[in-house]
Design an enzyme around this catalytic site. Structure first.
Site, PDB file in Angstrom:
ATOM      1  N   GLY A  97      35.895 -10.415 -16.624  1.00 52.42           N
ATOM      2  CA  GLY A  97      37.357 -10.884 -15.633  1.00 52.42           C
ATOM      3  C   GLY A  97      36.843 -10.688 -14.506  1.00 52.42           C
ATOM      4  O   GLY A  97      35.514 -10.791 -14.272  1.00 52.42           O
ATOM      5  N   PHE A  98      38.062 -10.575 -13.653  1.00 46.61           N
ATOM      6  CA  PHE A  98      37.748 -10.177 -12.561  1.00 46.61           C
ATOM      7  C   PHE A  98      36.858  -9.382 -11.522  1.00 46.61           C
ATOM      8  O   PHE A  98      35.519  -9.860 -11.862  1.00 46.61           O
ATOM      9  CB  PHE A  98      38.860 -10.940 -11.472  1.00 46.61           C
ATOM     10  CG  PHE A  98      38.800  -9.888 -10.043  1.00 46.61           C
ATOM     11  CD1 PHE A  98      37.870 -10.850  -9.131  1.00 46.61           C
ATOM     12  CD2 PHE A  98      39.634  -9.109  -9.421  1.00 46.61           C
ATOM     13  CE1 PHE A  98      37.643 -10.198  -7.963  1.00 46.61           C
ATOM     14  CE2 PHE A  98      39.306  -8.566  -8.990  1.00 46.61           C
ATOM     15  CZ  PHE A  98      39.183  -8.998  -7.333  1.00 46.61           C
ATOM     16  N   ASP A 111      34.379  -9.061 -24.148  1.00 41.71           N
ATOM     17  CA  ASP A 111      35.793  -9.471 -23.668  1.00 41.71           C
ATOM     18  C   ASP A 111      36.383 -11.196 -24.617  1.00 41.71           C
ATOM     19  O   ASP A 111      35.517 -11.223 -25.368  1.00 41.71           O
ATOM     20  CB  ASP A 111      35.867 -10.708 -22.242  1.00 41.71           C
ATOM     21  CG  ASP A 111      36.619 -10.326 -21.294  1.00 41.71           C
ATOM     22  OD1 ASP A 111      36.680  -9.926 -20.644  1.00 41.71           O
ATOM     23  OD2 ASP A 111      37.752 -11.009 -21.457  1.00 41.71           O
ATOM     24  N   ASN A 112      37.734 -10.311 -25.154  1.00 37.31           N
ATOM     25  CA  ASN A 112      38.486 -11.593 -25.319  1.00 37.31           C
ATOM     26  C   ASN A 112      38.908 -13.223 -25.196  1.00 37.31           C
ATOM     27  O   ASN A 112      39.210 -14.053 -25.590  1.00 37.31           O
ATOM     28  CB  ASN A 112      40.353 -10.823 -26.226  1.00 37.31           C
ATOM     29  CG  ASN A 112      40.840 -11.037 -25.376  1.00 37.31           C
ATOM     30  OD1 ASN A 112      40.088 -11.029 -24.099  1.00 37.31           O
ATOM     31  ND2 ASN A 112      42.029 -10.139 -25.667  1.00 37.31           N
ATOM     32  N   GLY A 151      40.373 -13.130 -18.970  1.00 35.82           N
ATOM     33  CA  GLY A 151      38.571 -13.108 -18.418  1.00 35.82           C
ATOM     34  C   GLY A 151      38.550 -14.060 -18.788  1.00 35.82           C
ATOM     35  O   GLY A 151      39.230 -15.411 -19.611  1.00 35.82           O
ATOM     36  N   LEU A 210      37.569  -1.484 -18.371  1.00 37.62           N
ATOM     37  CA  LEU A 210      37.906  -2.480 -17.658  1.00 37.62           C
ATOM     38  C   LEU A 210      38.765  -3.616 -18.615  1.00 37.62           C
ATOM     39  O   LEU A 210      39.917  -3.669 -17.533  1.00 37.62           O
ATOM     40  CB  LEU A 210      37.537  -3.306 -17.033  1.00 37.62           C
ATOM     41  CG  LEU A 210      36.444  -2.379 -15.376  1.00 37.62           C
ATOM     42  CD1 LEU A 210      35.341  -1.056 -15.467  1.00 37.62           C
ATOM     43  CD2 LEU A 210      36.341  -4.019 -14.970  1.00 37.62           C
ATOM     44  N   THR A 269      47.702  -3.730 -25.682  1.00 35.53           N
ATOM     45  CA  THR A 269      46.243  -4.566 -25.512  1.00 35.53           C
ATOM     46  C   THR A 269      45.911  -2.517 -24.856  1.00 35.53           C
ATOM     47  O   THR A 269      44.570  -2.111 -24.739  1.00 35.53           O
ATOM     48  CB  THR A 269      46.405  -5.134 -24.669  1.00 35.53           C
ATOM     49  OG1 THR A 269      47.112  -6.335 -25.542  1.00 35.53           O
ATOM     50  CG2 THR A 269      44.546  -5.784 -24.310  1.00 35.53           C
ATOM     51  N   TYR A 320      53.541  -1.197 -17.564  1.00 35.90           N
ATOM     52  CA  TYR A 320      51.755  -0.817 -17.342  1.00 35.90           C
ATOM     53  C   TYR A 320      51.887   0.107 -16.139  1.00 35.90           C
ATOM     54  O   TYR A 320      50.380   0.154 -17.194  1.00 35.90           O
ATOM     55  CB  TYR A 320      51.859  -2.151 -16.426  1.00 35.90           C
ATOM     56  CG  TYR A 320      50.559  -2.499 -15.341  1.00 35.90           C
ATOM     57  CD1 TYR A 320      49.490  -2.437 -16.030  1.00 35.90           C
ATOM     58  CD2 TYR A 320      50.065  -2.826 -14.314  1.00 35.90           C
ATOM     59  CE1 TYR A 320      47.973  -2.395 -16.101  1.00 35.90           C
ATOM     60  CE2 TYR A 320      49.120  -2.915 -13.773  1.00 35.90           C
ATOM     61  CZ  TYR A 320      47.934  -2.288 -15.171  1.00 35.90           C
ATOM     62  OH  TYR A 320      46.301  -2.752 -14.429  1.00 35.90           O
ATOM     63  N   LYS A 358      49.875   2.486 -18.522  1.00 36.82           N
ATOM     64  CA  LYS A 358      48.220   2.990 -17.923  1.00 36.82           C
ATOM     65  C   LYS A 358      48.251   4.913 -17.185  1.00 36.82           C
ATOM     66  O   LYS A 358      46.929   5.704 -17.493  1.00 36.82           O
ATOM     67  CB  LYS A 358      47.908   2.524 -16.747  1.00 36.82           C
ATOM     68  CG  LYS A 358      47.438   1.035 -17.114  1.00 36.82           C
ATOM     69  CD  LYS A 358      45.751   0.963 -17.494  1.00 36.82           C
ATOM     70  CE  LYS A 358      45.200  -0.562 -17.437  1.00 36.82           C
ATOM     71  NZ  LYS A 358      43.970  -0.017 -17.505  1.00 36.82           N
TER      72      LYS A 358
END
Ligand code: UDP
Length: 324
Positions: free
Chosen positions: A10-11, A31-32, A36, A76, A95, A149, A153
């Site tokens: 990812g970023f 990573d999936n 990403g 992450l 997720t 979100y 989190k």
């Protein structure tokens, strides 16, 4: 050290992998490749110390195997970006909650230290001055997707915290505030890559609402520097939650103007109501500034890249991509 980075392509994850490799660690990026991208880590593939595993944090067997052989975990991997969350709330919730539970559960099986990245969205609509880690969360209705979100989190944070309190698993929680820099895409809503892409094409910059809302943007190098230092910390970080962000505040309207100026663009600014930009009844945060005293005291953390430096690095990145 053997290090596992979930969301490693990812970023932010890709910058973290780079930093860890520079410090001579062995790094496995999981990573999936949903948000990403392979391109984010393509330049690391030649490094014998780097390994990309394409897979999901929902795959228990895979996470079990990876946790067994690693020393520490940076978690992450998550569905991120307000626009993505509003569009696909169910997948984002799954997720973010199930995935983190699996990572923590498997980390606990082998007692591996986990640093988990959370978000400034945690604070919701709390706009009272610089936000401290123990400040209240102020959220709208759970039926408004934006808050899913923040809620997911928050569950991740609770899980990480109780794994530490009840099971003794060493966990660290980091709340990232508006992290930006090269490789961030505007596809999931993030404002700076969007505005820069629009300005470079001389297209209108789409300011949502009246543009009076403000944010503090942090360069990704300053973010990953903080993550690594917290993980290395022998004492004081485990069991804690830390804001990581900048305190250089800017309104979104001023941000748009600055980007037009720095790119020498002929773009105009257009104002789009929130209802049209996201969904009916969408609620934005008017202001979001972190208090960073806690992490300053622990690791001497200080952001090093100014807003102008951030914008210049993103502009250079986009110009490079356009010339490919
Ligand atoms: N925003 C905007 N135009 C865009 C994308 C975002 O005006 O094309 C606004 C958004 O409404 C918010 C701010 O910019 O007020 C930051 O948005 P972003 O999604 O980058 O981060 P977050 O909302 O999580 O702070």
């Amino acid at each position: 050290m053997e290090i596992l980075v979930t969301g490693g392509a990812g970023f932010i994850g890709s910058h973290l992998c780079e930093k860890l490799l520079n410090a001579h660690h062995d790094v496995t990026a999981l990573d999936n490749l949903s948000t990403g991208k392979y391109a984010n880590v393509a330049h690391l593939k030649g490094d014998k110390k780097f390994n990309l595993v394409v897979g999901s944090i929902l795959d228990k067997k895979l996470i079990d195997k990876l946790c067994e052989k690693t020393d520490v975990i940076f978690h992450l991997a998550a569905a991120v970006g307000v626009e993505l969350i509003v569009k696909e709330p169910l997948e984002s919730l799954t997720t973010n909650i199930k995935g983190s539970e699996i990572v923590l559960d498997m980390a606990r099986r082998y007692n591996k230290k986990v640093l988990i990245t959370s978000t400034s969205e945690i604070y919701g609509k709390n706009t009272s001055g610089p936000l401290k880690e123990e400040d209240d969360r102020i959220l709208g209705s759970p039926l408004k997707s934006r808050w899913s979100y923040s809620t997911a989190k928050a569950v991740d944070e609770m899980l990480a915290y109780v794994y530490w309190k009840e099971k003794g698993l060493p966990t660290i929680i980091v709340r990232l505030f508006n992290t930006v820099g090269p490789r961030q895409t505007g596809s999931y809503g993030m404002v700076i890559p969007r505005f820069v892409a629009q300005a470079l094409k001389n297209e209108p910059l789409t300011v949502y609402g009246d543009g009076a809302q403000s944010r503090c943007f942090l360069h990704v190098q300053d973010a990953v520097g903080a993550l690594v230092k917290l993980m290395e910390r022998p004492q004081g970080a485990v069991g804690g939650v830390f804001n990581v962000g900048s305190q250089e505040e800017v309104t979104i309207k001023d941000l748009a103007e600055k980007i037009i100026q720095l790119t020498h663009s002929s773009s105009q600014i257009v104002y789009i109501p929130y209802d049209k930009a996201y969904e009916e009844g969408f609620e934005d945060m008017q202001r979001r500034v972190p208090d960073i005293g806690k992490i300053q005291r622990l690791i001497g953390y200080e952001p090093t890249v100014s807003l102008e430096g951030i914008l210049k690095s993103v502009i250079t990145y986009f110009k490079g991509r356009n010339s490919e």
